[in-house]
Design an enzyme around this catalytic site. Sequence first.
Site, PDB file in Angstrom:
ATOM      1  N   GLY A   1      60.361  14.132  37.591  1.00 20.43           N
ATOM      2  CA  GLY A   1      59.983  15.435  38.140  1.00 20.43           C
ATOM      3  C   GLY A   1      61.122  16.276  38.691  1.00 20.43           C
ATOM      4  O   GLY A   1      60.869  17.320  39.286  1.00 20.43           O
TER       5      GLY A   1
ATOM      6  N   ASP B   1      54.066  14.632  30.618  1.00 18.29           N
ATOM      7  CA  ASP B   1      54.827  13.404  30.322  1.00 18.29           C
ATOM      8  C   ASP B   1      53.827  12.284  30.010  1.00 18.29           C
ATOM      9  O   ASP B   1      52.682  12.317  30.487  1.00 18.29           O
ATOM     10  CB  ASP B   1      55.708  12.999  31.513  1.00 18.29           C
ATOM     11  CG  ASP B   1      56.886  12.117  31.082  1.00 18.29           C
ATOM     12  OD1 ASP B   1      58.041  12.569  31.190  1.00 18.29           O
ATOM     13  OD2 ASP B   1      56.657  10.970  30.621  1.00 18.29           O
TER      14      ASP B   1
ATOM     15  N   ASP C   1      63.522  17.814  28.476  1.00 17.18           N
ATOM     16  CA  ASP C   1      64.539  16.782  28.748  1.00 17.18           C
ATOM     17  C   ASP C   1      64.062  15.472  28.122  1.00 17.18           C
ATOM     18  O   ASP C   1      64.462  14.385  28.524  1.00 17.18           O
ATOM     19  CB  ASP C   1      64.686  16.633  30.278  1.00 17.18           C
ATOM     20  CG  ASP C   1      65.979  15.941  30.684  1.00 17.18           C
ATOM     21  OD1 ASP C   1      66.921  15.905  29.876  1.00 17.18           O
ATOM     22  OD2 ASP C   1      66.041  15.434  31.823  1.00 17.18           O
TER      23      ASP C   1
ATOM     24  N   LYS D   1      67.176  19.023  25.638  1.00 17.62           N
ATOM     25  CA  LYS D   1      68.163  17.940  25.478  1.00 17.62           C
ATOM     26  C   LYS D   1      68.112  17.379  24.068  1.00 17.62           C
ATOM     27  O   LYS D   1      67.037  17.216  23.487  1.00 17.62           O
ATOM     28  CB  LYS D   1      67.860  16.807  26.458  1.00 17.62           C
ATOM     29  CG  LYS D   1      68.797  15.610  26.221  1.00 17.62           C
ATOM     30  CD  LYS D   1      68.840  14.661  27.357  1.00 17.62           C
ATOM     31  CE  LYS D   1      67.603  13.803  27.434  1.00 17.62           C
ATOM     32  NZ  LYS D   1      67.572  13.066  28.693  1.00 17.62           N
TER      33      LYS D   1
HETATM   34  C1  SAM Z   1      65.118  11.839  30.965  1.00 19.98           C
HETATM   35  S1  SAM Z   1      63.419  11.775  31.352  1.00 19.98           S
HETATM   36  C2  SAM Z   1      63.116  13.366  32.038  1.00 19.98           C
HETATM   37  C3  SAM Z   1      63.732  13.581  33.404  1.00 19.98           C
HETATM   38  C4  SAM Z   1      63.278  14.866  34.074  1.00 19.98           C
HETATM   39  N1  SAM Z   1      63.843  16.049  33.430  1.00 19.98           N
HETATM   40  C5  SAM Z   1      63.651  14.906  35.525  1.00 19.98           C
HETATM   41  O1  SAM Z   1      64.505  15.740  35.916  1.00 19.98           O
HETATM   42  O2  SAM Z   1      63.078  14.146  36.322  1.00 19.98           O
HETATM   43  C6  SAM Z   1      62.654  11.838  29.781  1.00 19.98           C
HETATM   44  C7  SAM Z   1      61.142  11.752  29.793  1.00 19.98           C
HETATM   45  O3  SAM Z   1      60.626  12.013  28.481  1.00 19.98           O
HETATM   46  C8  SAM Z   1      59.354  11.366  28.436  1.00 19.98           C
HETATM   47  N2  SAM Z   1      58.805  11.302  27.056  1.00 19.98           N
HETATM   48  C9  SAM Z   1      59.256  10.593  25.996  1.00 19.98           C
HETATM   49  N3  SAM Z   1      58.444  10.770  24.929  1.00 19.98           N
HETATM   50  C10 SAM Z   1      57.458  11.639  25.318  1.00 19.98           C
HETATM   51  C11 SAM Z   1      56.324  12.221  24.665  1.00 19.98           C
HETATM   52  N4  SAM Z   1      56.043  11.956  23.370  1.00 19.98           N
HETATM   53  N5  SAM Z   1      55.531  13.053  25.360  1.00 19.98           N
HETATM   54  C12 SAM Z   1      55.806  13.334  26.663  1.00 19.98           C
HETATM   55  N6  SAM Z   1      56.863  12.815  27.337  1.00 19.98           N
HETATM   56  C13 SAM Z   1      57.684  11.973  26.681  1.00 19.98           C
HETATM   57  C14 SAM Z   1      59.644  10.002  29.044  1.00 19.98           C
HETATM   58  O4  SAM Z   1      58.456   9.381  29.458  1.00 19.98           O
HETATM   59  C15 SAM Z   1      60.593  10.392  30.195  1.00 19.98           C
HETATM   60  O5  SAM Z   1      59.894  10.494  31.414  1.00 19.98           O
END
Ligand code: SAM
Length: 187
Positions: free
Chosen positions: A47, A66, A105, A145
Amino acid sequence: MHLDNWANKAKQMGYRSRAVFKLEEILNKIKFKKSFKNVLDIGSAPGGWSQYIIKNFPKSKVYAVDILDMEPIEGVFFFKESIEEIDSIGPINNLKRKFNLVISDIAPNLSGIDAVDSENVYMLNKLSLKIANDYLDLGGLLVMKTFQNNMLRSLRKDMELSFNIVQTYKPAASKKQSGEIYLFGAK
Ligand SMILES: C[S@@+](CC[C@H](N)C(=O)[O-])C[C@H]1O[C@@H](n2cnc3c(N)ncnc32)[C@H](O)[C@@H]1O
């Protein structure tokens, strides 16, 4: 700054992840001063980016998606869902072409097999791009990203087809060895 220092700074400021400083740097570089009415944060957990938007653009409404749980944040509407199902999320679907900023991201779980990981990243990026095209308004912005791999050129080309401006950023808070890189687009 050392990576641990970014993490400490995030903690001190009450942010859930040091990823906020990557978003901050990109938004500062593009010198965007206007506020964002509707913001879509895809791959939002834990988050940090949603927190950053609410703190710096308090009038924004943030819609976050997410597959993992996310602790509530005031002003953020969170939906635990895969972005593959985003059109089925009523409150988001109702705002098609009404978002001013999409931030992605998203990162897949890495398998360690380069070809598989590159393909998964590409698929998620392509989907993020489609979502941005479906949900952004005219003049809308995308921060996404991705990773430096053999698909990057093709992804950038795809993005250039639907965005007027496309730029690549490697923020200081991003680990050099991670290979992650951010694409910015303006409609
Ligand atoms: C690097 S983290 C994001 C961090 C966030 N920007 C922050 O500042 O806290 C990447 C996220 O992408 C999510 N993710 C991966 N595949 C996904 C999908 N198909 N749908 C939704 N979220 C996904 C993962 O669960 C993870 O929480």
